[in-house]
Each structure stands twice: as structure tokens, then as C-alpha cells.
Scaffold this motif. Structure first.
Motif, PDB file in Angstrom:
ATOM      1  N   MET A   1      38.752  46.859  78.894  1.00  0.00           N
ATOM      2  CA  MET A   1      39.957  47.641  78.769  1.00  0.00           C
ATOM      3  C   MET A   1      40.253  48.294  80.113  1.00  0.00           C
ATOM      4  O   MET A   1      39.347  48.762  80.801  1.00  0.00           O
ATOM      5  N   ILE A   2      41.526  48.338  80.486  1.00  0.00           N
ATOM      6  CA  ILE A   2      41.950  48.906  81.764  1.00  0.00           C
ATOM      7  C   ILE A   2      42.634  50.237  81.507  1.00  0.00           C
ATOM      8  O   ILE A   2      43.538  50.338  80.683  1.00  0.00           O
ATOM      9  N   GLU A   3      42.177  51.263  82.222  1.00  0.00           N
ATOM     10  CA  GLU A   3      42.838  52.560  82.136  1.00  0.00           C
ATOM     11  C   GLU A   3      44.063  52.542  83.032  1.00  0.00           C
ATOM     12  O   GLU A   3      43.993  52.153  84.189  1.00  0.00           O
ATOM     13  N   GLU A   4      45.188  52.971  82.482  1.00  0.00           N
ATOM     14  CA  GLU A   4      46.425  52.994  83.247  1.00  0.00           C
ATOM     15  C   GLU A   4      46.596  54.356  83.899  1.00  0.00           C
ATOM     16  O   GLU A   4      47.120  55.282  83.300  1.00  0.00           O
ATOM     17  N   ASP A   5      46.164  54.453  85.161  1.00  0.00           N
ATOM     18  CA  ASP A   5      46.363  55.681  85.913  1.00  0.00           C
ATOM     19  C   ASP A   5      47.554  55.483  86.856  1.00  0.00           C
ATOM     20  O   ASP A   5      48.231  54.459  86.824  1.00  0.00           O
ATOM     21  N   ASP A   6      47.827  56.471  87.700  1.00  0.00           N
ATOM     22  CA  ASP A   6      48.975  56.400  88.604  1.00  0.00           C
ATOM     23  C   ASP A   6      48.874  55.233  89.576  1.00  0.00           C
ATOM     24  O   ASP A   6      49.874  54.565  89.862  1.00  0.00           O
ATOM     25  N   ALA A   7      47.667  54.970  90.086  1.00  0.00           N
ATOM     26  CA  ALA A   7      47.477  53.872  91.026  1.00  0.00           C
ATOM     27  C   ALA A   7      47.743  52.527  90.342  1.00  0.00           C
ATOM     28  O   ALA A   7      48.390  51.640  90.913  1.00  0.00           O
ATOM     29  N   PHE A   8      47.262  52.375  89.125  1.00  0.00           N
ATOM     30  CA  PHE A   8      47.489  51.138  88.372  1.00  0.00           C
ATOM     31  C   PHE A   8      48.979  50.928  88.137  1.00  0.00           C
ATOM     32  O   PHE A   8      49.513  49.834  88.357  1.00  0.00           O
ATOM     33  N   THR A   9      49.662  51.968  87.714  1.00  0.00           N
ATOM     34  CA  THR A   9      51.089  51.879  87.424  1.00  0.00           C
ATOM     35  C   THR A   9      51.885  51.545  88.684  1.00  0.00           C
ATOM     36  O   THR A   9      52.802  50.713  88.641  1.00  0.00           O
TER      37      THR A   9
END
Length: 53
Positions: A1-9
Motif C-alpha cells: 500500500m502506498i501512502e499518499e503524502d504531498d510529495a506523492f501527490t
């Protein structure tokens, strides 16, 4: 599972824009000589400043 943080977004948004440019025929490409020059301009200063990389 991938956490959607600001960098990911932010990365996801940039990649979607790049894909749209590719699909629309608007993407700019460079040849290997240009890539080599870009890498040298980008990475060489970092290696000089931080030789442990």
C-alpha cells in the motif's frame, strides 16, 4: 500500500502532465549527447560539493 503524502501527490500530478504531453505529441525529447550534458551540469556540481555521494 502506498501512502499518499504531498510529495506523492506532486509527483503524480507531474507524471500525469508528462503523459498528457506525450499523448498530444507536445513532448520535447533530447538525444544522448544532450542527456549527457544535462547530467554533467546537474550531477557534477553535487559531486564536487558532496564527494561521498
Amino acid at each position: 500500500m502506498i501512502e499518499e503524502d504531498d510529495a506523492f501527490t506532486a509527483t503524480q500530478k507531474e507524471l500525469r502532465q508528462d503523459l498528457t504531453q506525450l499523448e498530444n505529441g507536445e513532448a520535447d525529447f533530447i538525444d544522448l549527447d544532450q542527456l549527457d550534458q544535462e547530467l554533467e551540469n546537474t550531477l557534477f556540481p553535487l559531486l564536487v560539493l558532496s564527494p561521498t555521494i
